[in-house]
Motif scaffolding. Structure first.
Motif, mmCIF file in Angstrom:
data_model
loop_
_atom_site.group_PDB
_atom_site.id
_atom_site.type_symbol
_atom_site.label_atom_id
_atom_site.label_comp_id
_atom_site.label_asym_id
_atom_site.label_seq_id
_atom_site.Cartn_x
_atom_site.Cartn_y
_atom_site.Cartn_z
ATOM 1 N N ASP A 183 47.906 22.559 53.719
ATOM 2 C CA ASP A 183 47.808 23.444 54.881
ATOM 3 C C ASP A 183 49.034 24.339 55.031
ATOM 4 N N ASP A 184 50.078 24.079 54.230
ATOM 5 C CA ASP A 184 51.327 24.823 54.353
ATOM 6 C C ASP A 184 51.364 26.020 53.396
ATOM 7 N N ILE A 185 52.322 26.878 53.662
ATOM 8 C CA ILE A 185 52.610 28.024 52.804
ATOM 9 C C ILE A 185 54.027 27.863 52.257
ATOM 10 N N LEU A 186 54.209 28.140 50.972
ATOM 11 C CA LEU A 186 55.543 28.214 50.390
ATOM 12 C C LEU A 186 55.860 29.676 50.140
ATOM 13 N N LEU A 187 56.933 30.135 50.746
ATOM 14 C CA LEU A 187 57.371 31.522 50.621
ATOM 15 C C LEU A 187 58.599 31.523 49.725
ATOM 16 N N VAL A 188 58.486 32.156 48.552
ATOM 17 C CA VAL A 188 59.542 32.133 47.546
ATOM 18 C C VAL A 188 60.108 33.528 47.370
ATOM 19 N N ALA A 189 61.389 33.691 47.686
ATOM 20 C CA ALA A 189 62.037 34.996 47.567
ATOM 21 C C ALA A 189 62.643 35.152 46.178
ATOM 22 N N LYS B 253 56.115 42.443 46.312
ATOM 23 C CA LYS B 253 57.212 43.198 45.704
ATOM 24 C C LYS B 253 58.456 42.329 45.555
ATOM 25 N N VAL B 254 58.684 41.470 46.517
ATOM 26 C CA VAL B 254 59.887 40.634 46.505
ATOM 27 C C VAL B 254 59.545 39.158 46.570
ATOM 28 N N ARG B 255 58.507 38.786 47.331
ATOM 29 C CA ARG B 255 58.196 37.379 47.568
ATOM 30 C C ARG B 255 56.875 36.968 46.935
ATOM 31 N N ASP B 256 56.826 35.697 46.538
ATOM 32 C CA ASP B 256 55.600 35.077 46.059
ATOM 33 C C ASP B 256 55.163 34.054 47.097
ATOM 34 N N VAL B 257 53.871 34.016 47.370
ATOM 35 C CA VAL B 257 53.327 33.150 48.410
ATOM 36 C C VAL B 257 52.378 32.143 47.772
#
Length: 278
Positions: free
Chosen positions: A17-23, A8-12
């Protein structure tokens, strides 16, 4: 880089091996993403979460790897994170009675099975903060429902359940103490926890206007609606729309409501951190 999930707000995104969390600047009400964005919202949520993660790192470790090792187009609104095995419990702490907690109390005098004194009203301060977990429901599959501490124990085991409760209440206690010094009441907050190597870590966002109820302390008065410094302002606006049935597609947000909402996000950021938003 692979898009794993657009929420709803963030794209993952997965990046090795990492995660990028984009608000994003998207905003949701009643689990419906509205067509109008709130300018700077994603950056404010990200920067405020980082501020809190830094100050509460001695309470519980978090998933942050870097706030700068992200693509340039997402600078300020993205973080590089450790991949966690998320616990499927919404961990909520409440120090005041409001929202769904108020409705639950009015129904049977308890919230998540925690009995409360009689005679409490909207905005009442609770005798002590309480842990009020809910289910964690995937978007589009309904709404989170209150569960008891015994339900949490049955789901994740007594040891993990005890840690979830301890961490949630300590995050709320420490956060509330810090916020009180800036004239802000944190009425309640929701945190996300996940496992890494068997240890619990904080994930997602922390003590933001999207995950918490922030009230102006000098205007707090039990018995009615408080002066919100969070997304509740937008919820109240949407509740006045008799022609919207709370399903998608959501309504466009008028310019004056967009501005007033953004101003609240900026105000709570500046009051808490002591920095001007730029």
């Amino acid at each position: 880089m692979e898009l794993l999930h657009s929420g709803k707000v963030r794209d993952v995104y997965a990046d090795g091996d990492d995660i990028l969390l984009v608000a994003s600047d998207r905003v949701s009400i009643y689990d419906v993403v509205l067509p109008t964005a709130i300018p700077d919202k994603g950056k404010i949520l990200t920067q405020l979460s980082l501020w809190w993660f830094d100050r509460l790192s001695d309470v519980v470790p978090n998933h942050i790897i870097s706030a700068t090792a992200v693509p340039a187009e997402w600078a300020g609104r993205a973080v590089r994170c450790e991949r966690l095995e998320m616990v499927m419990v919404e961990c909520i702490a409440r120090g005041y009675l409001a929202g769904s907690g108020l409705k639950e109390y009015e129904k049977d005098g308890a919230v998540s099975g925690v009995g409360l004194p009689g005679g409490l009203i909207e905005g009442s301060r609770l005798p002590e903060p309480i842990f009020t977990p809910t289910t964690k429901v995937a978007p589009g599959e309904g709404h989170d429902e209150f569960i008891t501490y015994a339900d949490v124990e049955a789901s994740v085991g007594p040891d993990v359940a005890a840690e979830l409760r301890r961490i949630t209440l300590e995050v709320y206690r420490r956060g509330s103490e810090i916020a009180a010094g800036t004239g802000i009441i944190i009425a309640d907050t929701k945190i996300e926890l996940g496992l890494s190597g068997g240890a619990l870590k904080l994930g997602d966002e922390l003590l933001t206007p999207d995950s918490s109820r922030f009230w102006a302390a000098d205007e707090w008065q039990p018995g009615g609606t408080q002066r919100y410094l969070d997304k509740q302002f937008l919820r109240d606006w949407s509740a006045s729309l008799t022609e919207w049935d709370r399903t998608a597609p959501g309504p466009e947000i008028p310019d004056e409501v967009v501005e007033a909402t953004r101003n609240r996000y900026v105000e709570v950021y500046e009051r808490l951190t002591g920095d001007r938003w730029r």
